[in-house]
Design an enzyme around this catalytic site. Sequence first.
Site, mmCIF file in Angstrom:
data_model
loop_
_atom_site.group_PDB
_atom_site.id
_atom_site.type_symbol
_atom_site.label_atom_id
_atom_site.label_comp_id
_atom_site.label_asym_id
_atom_site.label_seq_id
_atom_site.Cartn_x
_atom_site.Cartn_y
_atom_site.Cartn_z
ATOM 1 N N SER A 1 -54.720 -21.687 28.908
ATOM 2 C CA SER A 1 -55.292 -21.481 30.170
ATOM 3 C C SER A 1 -54.205 -21.252 31.127
ATOM 4 O O SER A 1 -54.234 -20.982 32.465
ATOM 5 C CB SER A 1 -55.359 -22.996 30.881
ATOM 6 O OG SER A 1 -56.441 -23.553 30.385
ATOM 7 N N GLU B 1 0.815 -1.162 -0.101
ATOM 8 C CA GLU B 1 -0.078 0.064 -0.058
ATOM 9 C C GLU B 1 0.725 1.432 0.038
ATOM 10 O O GLU B 1 0.248 2.266 -0.552
ATOM 11 C CB GLU B 1 -0.872 0.218 1.148
ATOM 12 C CG GLU B 1 -2.009 -1.039 1.274
ATOM 13 C CD GLU B 1 -2.783 -1.110 0.275
ATOM 14 O OE1 GLU B 1 -3.375 -0.053 -0.224
ATOM 15 O OE2 GLU B 1 -3.203 -2.218 -0.498
#
Length: 660
Positions: free
Chosen positions: A352, A86
């Site tokens: 229930s 780079e």
Amino acid sequence: MKRILAAAAVGLVILLLGLGLALAVAVRAVDYPVARLRPDDRASLVLTDRRGEVLRDVPLRGGGRQSWVTLDRVASPVVTATIASEDHRFFAHGGVDARAIGRAALLAARARRPVSGASTITMQLMRLVEEPARRDARWKLRQVVLALRLERALPKRAILEQYLNRAYYGNGAYGIEAAARRYFGKPAASLSLGEGTLLAVLPRAPVGYDPVRHLDRALARRQHVLDLMVARGLLSQGERTRALAEPLALRLEDPAREAPHFVDWVLAQLPPERRARGGVVRTTLDLGLQRQLEERVRQHLAARRGSGVRDAGVVVLDPRTGAVRAMVGSGSYDDPAAGQVNITTTPRHPGSALKPFIYALALEAGDTPATVAADIGDVPSSAYALTRAVKEHGPARYREALAGSYNLAAVHVLERVGVPALLERLRQGGLTPLEGTASDYGLSLALGSGKVRLVDLAAAYGFLVNGGAVVRATGLADDATPRPVRLFSPQVSWLVMDMLADADARRAVFGAELPLDLPFRVAAKTGTSSGFADTVAIGATREAIVAAWGGDFAGAGTRGTLAMWSAGPLVRAGLLAVADGAPLTLPEPPAGIVTRPVCRLSGMAPHPFCPTKLEHFIGGTEPGARCPWHRLDRGRLTTDLPPDFGRWAREHRAGPPAAR
């Protein structure tokens, strides 16, 4: 012409000097804000379990990273290859490489198009940190100024560390540590020369050099970088040869994705500004418990698929803090059909499972566990019409009616306490959505006509074991504990808990050797909705509440399988996993609870000839009147039921009703 050229040259020199002076002033007039580069700033959002185990890394847009490592924890080949690839003059320039700019300009002039870039590592870092909206000439100039400012503020090694931790390496890997683990399953410090140089080329073109899809391109670029390293004396020819011959064990490790339903739920709760800030968010999850229950859900579905239980889920939370310890939303998050449905946070009919709240309201109004409910189809108000045959049990004390989940008894009790009162209390306990008014539900609310979320239902059951208080569910460990909401008194709550923990009362209906029969007492309840589309089971102790759902996400029903068997085994598994060999516990009776003998049938003070049992009461509510249902007639015990049970008594040959 000579004078013109000379003047032009002087003008150009003056212009360049002016631009240089302006640039120097711009660079030195303002310092770079290095606080912006803190390792905990612009990070990815990392969710961990309560002990720090990573559940998921959520990369943030524009430079997020999954984990930060110092430069000394990055293998040296990665650093050397990155510089070679780079910015080979990285240690020679001050943030901007004039030679690289001149070379790029010359190549572009010859080719009449851009051939190569001239961005230094420092300039690339500024692009990662600053997130330009538009990459035009103005941004390029600003990037140069920022790079020069940064070089004045930080040493070269610090800039390298920043770059390596922020660069994107493709496939969701931000930062060299994440890339090393993503592609090779090892930390950045352990990368070999061949591995490190391969990763070093990826930030230049994460898609073009993707080693998963374009390995040949990535290897060609790696060879070029290795050649550059040899040419510049950074590598020997033998090292290059060995690096090229080294076998690469690319395995593309999946990023951490544990407890996906739970993580999605937590992310949905995080405020946008908290999520955007990134960093580490510690959750309440116990990853070991989570993995156990994920496996148990898979096993349960495999065993029950023939009975119509195609989907299941389970949630475990601490009733004292609301902390969710485990959340399994489906059998497989990756199931393309409905795996990403989280049944623990999806509103469904609880059957229930709402009955404990009804009986708690009745006890609050002065009734007792010995009060008799009418489990018969004769509803005085006719507000609840039976649409199908329902088994009638006749007179039933609250204890057996609740533990046995008698439907008609619950309807009668709800009629006494009122649907509006129940709806208000359920909402107070955090049950959602329960939209609409009491008239929208009617007495069928006793049997679960309203939709609630399983995680909210589990938290609401906390009143049973938490002195009557409910703490809403939370998945964030470091936030303040949600404020408790007082739902019922400690005495009422304990009595309802004790009824639900009565295994003998439960067996009268469900039989013996039930999934909810554990080595320790547990307050347990099941719920099965109409058509068996939803089945729910919940078990509560002081240490944990476990709620499970079993059924079919599409609502096809479980072919008659009750919740005790379609969801109950998951509750059992959850409680045993939490217990880990030590018994879980229920709260001791609070002050004001007394115990008295009662008639087993009428629930009243017994005669010497009544069948009796011991019952618990809030002091002052124990029955004073003697049982009128039993009498001795010529030495024989006779049972006379009240007139309300006349039809039921005749049909069940339970003896003639007594006159009023």
